[in-house]
Design an enzyme around this catalytic site. Structure first.
Site, PDB file in Angstrom:
ATOM      1  N   TYR A 189       0.834  -1.214   0.000  1.00 43.62           N
ATOM      2  CA  TYR A 189       0.000   0.000   0.000  1.00 43.62           C
ATOM      3  C   TYR A 189       0.863   1.255   0.000  1.00 43.62           C
ATOM      4  O   TYR A 189       0.674   2.152  -0.826  1.00 43.62           O
ATOM      5  CB  TYR A 189      -0.919  -0.022   1.225  1.00 43.62           C
TER       6      TYR A 189
ATOM      7  N   LYS B  42       1.371   4.141  -2.989  1.00 45.80           N
ATOM      8  CA  LYS B  42       0.992   5.544  -2.771  1.00 45.80           C
ATOM      9  C   LYS B  42       2.176   6.481  -3.027  1.00 45.80           C
ATOM     10  O   LYS B  42       1.993   7.586  -3.534  1.00 45.80           O
ATOM     11  CB  LYS B  42       0.451   5.716  -1.349  1.00 45.80           C
TER      12      LYS B  42
END
Ligand SMILES: NC(=O)c1ccc[n+]([C@@H]2O[C@H](COP(=O)([O-])OP(=O)(O)OC[C@H]3O[C@@H](n4cnc5c(N)ncnc54)[C@H](O)[C@@H]3O)[C@@H](O)[C@H]2O)c1
Length: 269
Positions: A150, A154
């Site tokens: 994740y 990002k």
């Protein structure tokens, strides 16, 4: 404050959470809003509430994104603003325990999906000579957190944002990112309630509280609007001071507010 002036905005991931709040705020401010989401019921619910249109879309499917982009323009006219708020999340796991399928899906949705949406809508905006894109990254992009897929996806979204801001600036298209800290959307409220965080996220912010979805939506709507007409290629952090306060734990944590000894001017006592 009617900043939208009838401009068409597409919010991908607008069926829940930060995207939903952004769609609601933009509609309140006079934008025409299309809600695109993988979850058709969520997209329909928000679209009905804000008087907008709903589109079912998996952002990880490049052909579907291209087709949705063309269909939205054909039905509603040129898109003036794109908000990319769709993302998937992962459990906290060491690399050896994180299934590769989770890594691949996370990168596919969060990074490739954001690229597909920017590519489709941004290219058309560049041809129209006008437009604004806001990609939702995360505070995880600039910190170190144990959600490896994740956070990496990002960080790449921030990089993509800078690159595309350079690419399309002369064509009149601005591209910015917003990086929220822990934000009290229903999904996060559920995690807190079920004890899935080891500690209260509010403890680790300078302001001593979690971010509200509306506060993130305000920053997104600002960057999408002409009020931000000279701003492109930034990553606006909306985290209640998580990134400045995190390192204070080593020194005993952020100091509590002092007892107030100064009375406001004119107040008795
Ligand atoms: N809430 C937080 O604490 C927080 C913190 C930092 C960053 N963010 C970022 O903000 C954005 C919104 O997060 P949220 O907390 O509101 O999430 P959420 O889960 O509440 O909403 C995400 C929405 O995206 C949709 N979606 C997921 N995968 C999709 C796909 N493949 N195609 C189309 N739609 C898809 C979901 O159906 C859902 O409606 C995300 O980019 C997230 O990474 C959130």
């Amino acid at each position: 404050m009617m900043t939208g002036q009838g401009t068409l905005a597409v919010v991908i991931g607008g069926g829940n959470g930060i995207g939903e709040e952004t769609a609601r705020l933009m509609a309140e401010r006079g934008w025409r809003v299309v809600i695109a989401d993988r979850d058709p019921a969520a997209a329909d619910r928000v679209a009905a509430d804000v008087g907008g249109a709903a589109v079912t879309l998996d952002i990880a499917d490049a052909a579907a994104v291209d087709a949705a982009c063309a269909a939205i323009e054909a039905a509603h006219g040129p898109v003036g603003a794109l908000v990319v708020a769709a993302a998937v999340f992962q459990d906290v796991l060491p690399p050896a325990e994180l299934p590769l399928a989770v890594w691949e899906r996370t990168v596919q949705v969060n990074l490739s999906g954001t690229y597909y949406a920017n590519r489709a809508f941004g290219t058309r905006m560049a041809h129209h000579g006008r437009g604004s894109i806001v990609n939702i990254a995360s505070i995880a992009a600039i910190g170190s957190v144990p959600v490896h897929a994740y956070a990496s996806s990002k960080a790449a979204v921030v990089s993509l944002t800078l690159n595309l801001a350079g690419e399309w600036g002369r064509a009149g298209v601005r591209v910015n990112a917003v990086s929220p800290g822990s934000t009290l959307v229903p999904r996060v409220a559920e995690r807190i309630k079920s004890g899935r965080y080891a500690a209260d996220p509010a403890e680790f912010t300078a302001l001593g509280r979690i971010v509200q979805p509306r506060e993130v939506a305000e920053s997104i709507e600002f960057l999408a609007s002409d009020r931000a007409s000279a701003i492109t290629g930034i990553n606006l952090v909306v985290d209640a001071g998580w990134h400045v306060a995190g390192t204070w734990a080593q020194y005993g944590g952020v100091r509590p507010a002092p007892v107030r000894t100064v009375t406001p001017a004119g107040a008795a006592g």
